[in-house]
Scaffold this active site. Structure first.
Site, PDB file in Angstrom:
ATOM      1  N   CYS A 143      34.748  47.274  30.495  1.00 50.19           N
ATOM      2  CA  CYS A 143      33.857  46.330  31.177  1.00 50.19           C
ATOM      3  C   CYS A 143      32.630  47.098  31.640  1.00 50.19           C
ATOM      4  O   CYS A 143      32.726  48.246  32.048  1.00 50.19           O
ATOM      5  CB  CYS A 143      34.564  45.706  32.380  1.00 50.19           C
ATOM      6  SG  CYS A 143      33.585  44.440  33.222  1.00 50.19           S
ATOM      7  N   CYS A 163      46.028  44.043  35.738  1.00 47.66           N
ATOM      8  CA  CYS A 163      45.231  44.102  34.517  1.00 47.66           C
ATOM      9  C   CYS A 163      44.293  45.298  34.597  1.00 47.66           C
ATOM     10  O   CYS A 163      43.685  45.559  35.620  1.00 47.66           O
ATOM     11  CB  CYS A 163      44.443  42.807  34.356  1.00 47.66           C
ATOM     12  SG  CYS A 163      45.535  41.411  34.057  1.00 47.66           S
ATOM     13  N   CYS A 183      47.663  36.247  31.411  1.00 50.15           N
ATOM     14  CA  CYS A 183      46.412  36.848  31.869  1.00 50.15           C
ATOM     15  C   CYS A 183      45.845  37.618  30.678  1.00 50.15           C
ATOM     16  O   CYS A 183      46.435  38.596  30.231  1.00 50.15           O
ATOM     17  CB  CYS A 183      46.739  37.777  33.039  1.00 50.15           C
ATOM     18  SG  CYS A 183      45.321  38.640  33.709  1.00 50.15           S
ATOM     19  N   HIS A 240      44.903  45.579  44.838  1.00 49.12           N
ATOM     20  CA  HIS A 240      45.856  46.370  44.087  1.00 49.12           C
ATOM     21  C   HIS A 240      45.439  47.830  44.138  1.00 49.12           C
ATOM     22  O   HIS A 240      44.295  48.150  43.825  1.00 49.12           O
ATOM     23  CB  HIS A 240      45.935  45.907  42.635  1.00 49.12           C
ATOM     24  CG  HIS A 240      46.961  46.705  41.944  1.00 49.12           C
ATOM     25  ND1 HIS A 240      46.661  47.887  41.331  1.00 49.12           N
ATOM     26  CD2 HIS A 240      48.284  46.547  41.901  1.00 49.12           C
ATOM     27  CE1 HIS A 240      47.796  48.410  40.911  1.00 49.12           C
ATOM     28  NE2 HIS A 240      48.793  47.623  41.241  1.00 49.12           N
ATOM     29  N   SER A 299      34.394  35.549  41.181  1.00 50.06           N
ATOM     30  CA  SER A 299      34.720  36.722  41.973  1.00 50.06           C
ATOM     31  C   SER A 299      33.597  36.931  42.980  1.00 50.06           C
ATOM     32  O   SER A 299      32.536  37.439  42.641  1.00 50.06           O
ATOM     33  CB  SER A 299      34.861  37.939  41.052  1.00 50.06           C
ATOM     34  OG  SER A 299      35.999  37.760  40.236  1.00 50.06           O
ATOM     35  N   ILE A 300      33.831  36.517  44.220  1.00 53.17           N
ATOM     36  CA  ILE A 300      32.801  36.593  45.265  1.00 53.17           C
ATOM     37  C   ILE A 300      32.918  37.931  46.006  1.00 53.17           C
ATOM     38  O   ILE A 300      31.982  38.713  46.039  1.00 53.17           O
ATOM     39  CB  ILE A 300      32.932  35.397  46.246  1.00 53.17           C
ATOM     40  CG1 ILE A 300      32.716  34.067  45.497  1.00 53.17           C
ATOM     41  CG2 ILE A 300      31.943  35.538  47.405  1.00 53.17           C
ATOM     42  CD1 ILE A 300      31.323  33.871  44.952  1.00 53.17           C
ATOM     43  N   HIS A 301      34.072  38.162  46.596  1.00 52.14           N
ATOM     44  CA  HIS A 301      34.453  39.459  47.184  1.00 52.14           C
ATOM     45  C   HIS A 301      33.636  39.935  48.390  1.00 52.14           C
ATOM     46  O   HIS A 301      34.024  40.909  49.047  1.00 52.14           O
ATOM     47  CB  HIS A 301      34.471  40.581  46.133  1.00 52.14           C
ATOM     48  CG  HIS A 301      35.397  40.324  44.981  1.00 52.14           C
ATOM     49  ND1 HIS A 301      36.592  39.676  45.108  1.00 52.14           N
ATOM     50  CD2 HIS A 301      35.285  40.621  43.658  1.00 52.14           C
ATOM     51  CE1 HIS A 301      37.183  39.590  43.920  1.00 52.14           C
ATOM     52  NE2 HIS A 301      36.420  40.142  43.024  1.00 52.14           N
ATOM     53  N   GLY A 311      37.681  42.938  31.278  1.00 54.93           N
ATOM     54  CA  GLY A 311      36.398  42.435  30.785  1.00 54.93           C
ATOM     55  C   GLY A 311      35.839  41.241  31.529  1.00 54.93           C
ATOM     56  O   GLY A 311      36.508  40.629  32.358  1.00 54.93           O
ATOM     57  N   GLU A 312      34.576  40.942  31.242  1.00 53.34           N
ATOM     58  CA  GLU A 312      33.866  39.820  31.846  1.00 53.34           C
ATOM     59  C   GLU A 312      33.649  38.759  30.754  1.00 53.34           C
ATOM     60  O   GLU A 312      32.810  38.937  29.855  1.00 53.34           O
ATOM     61  CB  GLU A 312      32.527  40.316  32.421  1.00 53.34           C
ATOM     62  CG  GLU A 312      31.548  39.231  32.813  1.00 53.34           C
ATOM     63  CD  GLU A 312      32.112  38.174  33.770  1.00 53.34           C
ATOM     64  OE1 GLU A 312      32.749  38.530  34.769  1.00 53.34           O
ATOM     65  OE2 GLU A 312      31.911  36.980  33.484  1.00 53.34           O
ATOM     66  N   CYS A 335      37.717  48.167  40.868  1.00 58.51           N
ATOM     67  CA  CYS A 335      38.400  47.682  39.671  1.00 58.51           C
ATOM     68  C   CYS A 335      38.705  48.807  38.674  1.00 58.51           C
ATOM     69  O   CYS A 335      37.841  49.630  38.359  1.00 58.51           O
ATOM     70  CB  CYS A 335      37.543  46.612  39.003  1.00 58.51           C
ATOM     71  SG  CYS A 335      38.246  46.000  37.454  1.00 58.51           S
ATOM     72  N   CYS A 379      32.570  47.150  38.988  1.00 58.50           N
ATOM     73  CA  CYS A 379      32.928  46.766  40.358  1.00 58.50           C
ATOM     74  C   CYS A 379      33.715  47.925  40.972  1.00 58.50           C
ATOM     75  O   CYS A 379      34.567  48.529  40.323  1.00 58.50           O
ATOM     76  CB  CYS A 379      33.758  45.482  40.372  1.00 58.50           C
ATOM     77  SG  CYS A 379      32.851  44.053  39.723  1.00 58.50           S
ATOM     78  N   GLU A 401      45.009  44.815  27.334  1.00 59.11           N
ATOM     79  CA  GLU A 401      46.210  44.401  28.051  1.00 59.11           C
ATOM     80  C   GLU A 401      46.323  42.904  28.203  1.00 59.11           C
ATOM     81  O   GLU A 401      45.322  42.201  28.332  1.00 59.11           O
ATOM     82  CB  GLU A 401      46.168  44.952  29.470  1.00 59.11           C
ATOM     83  CG  GLU A 401      46.210  46.416  29.531  1.00 59.11           C
ATOM     84  CD  GLU A 401      46.073  46.861  30.968  1.00 59.11           C
ATOM     85  OE1 GLU A 401      45.961  48.057  31.176  1.00 59.11           O
ATOM     86  OE2 GLU A 401      46.064  45.998  31.866  1.00 59.11           O
ATOM     87  N   SER A 420      37.477  33.393  34.630  1.00 57.63           N
ATOM     88  CA  SER A 420      37.112  34.106  35.852  1.00 57.63           C
ATOM     89  C   SER A 420      35.871  34.947  35.584  1.00 57.63           C
ATOM     90  O   SER A 420      35.805  35.671  34.594  1.00 57.63           O
ATOM     91  CB  SER A 420      38.280  35.001  36.281  1.00 57.63           C
ATOM     92  OG  SER A 420      37.936  35.741  37.435  1.00 57.63           O
TER      93      SER A 420
HETATM   94  N1  SAH Z   1      35.399  40.012  35.085  1.00 58.90           N
HETATM   95  C1  SAH Z   1      36.072  38.856  35.587  1.00 58.90           C
HETATM   96  C2  SAH Z   1      37.529  38.732  35.190  1.00 58.90           C
HETATM   97  C3  SAH Z   1      38.429  39.946  35.235  1.00 58.90           C
HETATM   98  S1  SAH Z   1      39.019  40.576  36.765  1.00 58.90           S
HETATM   99  C4  SAH Z   1      35.942  38.783  37.083  1.00 58.90           C
HETATM  100  O1  SAH Z   1      35.527  39.755  37.682  1.00 58.90           O
HETATM  101  O2  SAH Z   1      36.204  37.728  37.657  1.00 58.90           O
HETATM  102  C5  SAH Z   1      40.014  39.346  37.506  1.00 58.90           C
HETATM  103  C6  SAH Z   1      40.036  39.458  39.026  1.00 58.90           C
HETATM  104  O3  SAH Z   1      40.736  40.638  39.460  1.00 58.90           O
HETATM  105  C7  SAH Z   1      38.641  39.550  39.622  1.00 58.90           C
HETATM  106  O4  SAH Z   1      38.530  38.700  40.729  1.00 58.90           O
HETATM  107  C8  SAH Z   1      38.578  41.005  40.037  1.00 58.90           C
HETATM  108  O5  SAH Z   1      37.630  41.221  41.035  1.00 58.90           O
HETATM  109  C9  SAH Z   1      39.997  41.243  40.501  1.00 58.90           C
HETATM  110  N2  SAH Z   1      40.328  42.660  40.676  1.00 58.90           N
HETATM  111  C10 SAH Z   1      39.807  43.727  40.057  1.00 58.90           C
HETATM  112  N3  SAH Z   1      40.346  44.864  40.509  1.00 58.90           N
HETATM  113  C11 SAH Z   1      41.239  44.514  41.451  1.00 58.90           C
HETATM  114  C12 SAH Z   1      42.127  45.240  42.294  1.00 58.90           C
HETATM  115  N4  SAH Z   1      42.187  46.556  42.254  1.00 58.90           N
HETATM  116  N5  SAH Z   1      42.910  44.538  43.144  1.00 58.90           N
HETATM  117  C13 SAH Z   1      42.851  43.204  43.187  1.00 58.90           C
HETATM  118  N6  SAH Z   1      42.049  42.464  42.411  1.00 58.90           N
HETATM  119  C14 SAH Z   1      41.246  43.099  41.568  1.00 58.90           C
END
Ligand code: SAH
Length: 364
Positions: free
Chosen positions: A121, A339, A114, A296, A224-226, A169-170, A128, A125, A101, A201
């Protein structure tokens, strides 16, 4: 004796300089002037063509000869959908049938693309959509940079000003190819997009952060800290075992440019005042800018978004702690533009959701 059969070389898997050099050797070997190489190289990325046949400034015999020695593969566009807010998503089918995508997001005079760096991936996570589908394979250079090239091949073309590696993907787990892609995206002989307008990212793959930092161009890094503690981050991001938070923070400190923290707001999970205080400390530590991302709903099940007013309060707490923070806008609500989500729906992993619940693309 038959001549050995050589597989045609893919010029779109090379840096623009390497491709031009191959073309120079090709043309001069045929007694053609070297300027032909520049003529063709321009047609790879800058003013791309759908096939060698379309390089009409070249004699037909040379076009045919090129097509015997080289390929410039397209990505097959399977689905294109446009949101009422102008956001567009694309699902491309690759040669081996994998779907990836790409989302184009217009905002304030910019057009951000994007892009995906892997099919699927491996990082899983918890929130995701891409993580839920597992890892398929790394994308090749032409499959990553080709997502931008395809925008230039549309009629009318979409002119991309910014790139974020926030699709599937990462990117740091596919560093060798992403490294070349960055050159293709940034080089004036390639797509010519300014390094400051290109953001990689990552969940915090340490060797990748070091490698990106070692590049002389000013590419941007988003992490991506989260979660502000190892215990919590561990439950959301299995990669935290291999690359614990403290090490990611140290790598961010050592990175010679300012980094952005991404922090997806998960209701009742990572959105307490205490989390804001801890996050503020980490962000101050490495002078990071914080992007708060509304969850999301198309991600993996089991999470609820933090309510908008609570996100605003969380942001205020960070600001009080001396941290610069932004809340990301939601885009493409009516087209499932998060995405990872389009492919998931196409594969039927989850039932399609009604439009009003559908994807938000979040951009900085
Ligand atoms: N693998 C990389 C890049 C792809 S994801 C990374 O993790 O940074 C891009 C961003 O979207 C990341 O910060 C990821 O955590 C976030 N993301 C993934 N799923 C999501 C969701 N359901 N809602 C909001 N952000 C999300």
């Amino acid at each position: 004796m038959t001549a050995p059969v050589r597989t045609p070389e893919n010029l779109l898997d090379l840096t623009p300089a390497a491709a031009e050099e191959r073309l120079r050797v090709f043309f001069t070997g045929r007694g053609e002037p070297a300027y032909r190489a520049k003529q063709v190289a321009r047609r790879l990325w800058q003013a791309p063509v759908a096939s060698f046949e379309a390089i009409t400034e070249l004699p037909a015999a040379l076009r045919a000869a090129l097509a015997e020695s080289f390929v410039i593969p397209r990505l097959e566009l399977n689905v294109r959908q446009k949101s009422s807010d102008g956001t567009e998503k694309f699902l491309f089918k690759l040669a081996d049938g994998q779907g990836i995508e790409t989302v184009a997001i217009p905002d304030d005079g910019r057009m951000t693309l994007c892009i995906s760096s892997q099919a699927g991936c491996a990082l899983a996570c918890a929130f995701c959509a891409t993580g839920a589908m597992g890892f398929q394979r790394n994308l090749r250079v032409h499959e990553i940079a080709g997502q931008v090239r395809e925008m230039r091949l549309l009629d009318p073309p979409i002119e991309i000003t910014n790139i974020v590696f926030m699709g599937m993907g990462e990117p740091m787990m596919n560093w060798k190819n992403v490294d070349t892609v960055l050159t293709v995206l940034n080089s004036p002989q390639g797509l010519g997009i300014g390094a400051r307008h290109i953001t990689v990212s990552s969940v915090g793959i340490l060797p990748g952060i070091v490698a990106l930092g070692a590049r002389p161009e000013q590419f941007r890094l988003a992490l991506s800290i989260h979660a502000p503690t190892d215990d919590l981050r561990q439950t959301l991001m299995p990669v935290n075992t291999k690359y614990p938070l403290a090490e990611v923070i140290d790598a961010a400190k050592a990175f010679d440019r300012r980094v952005t923290f991404e922090y997806v707001m998960l209701g009742g999970v990572n959105d307490r005042v205490e989390d804001a205080l801890n996050l503020a400390r980490l962000a101050r530590d490495c002078r990071a800018f914080v992007n708060l991302i509304p969850l999301h709903p198309g991600g993996a099940m089991g999470f609820t978004p933090t309510p908008r007013d609570a996100i605003v309060r969380f942001a205020r707490e960070l600001r009080k702690g001396g941290v610069e923070v932004a809340i990301r806008k939601s885009r493409g609500k009516d087209i499932a533009a998060a995405c990872g989500q389009l492919r998931v729906e196409r594969l039927g992993r989850r039932p399609p959701r009604p439009a009003e619940q559908d994807g938000h693309v979040e951009v900085a």
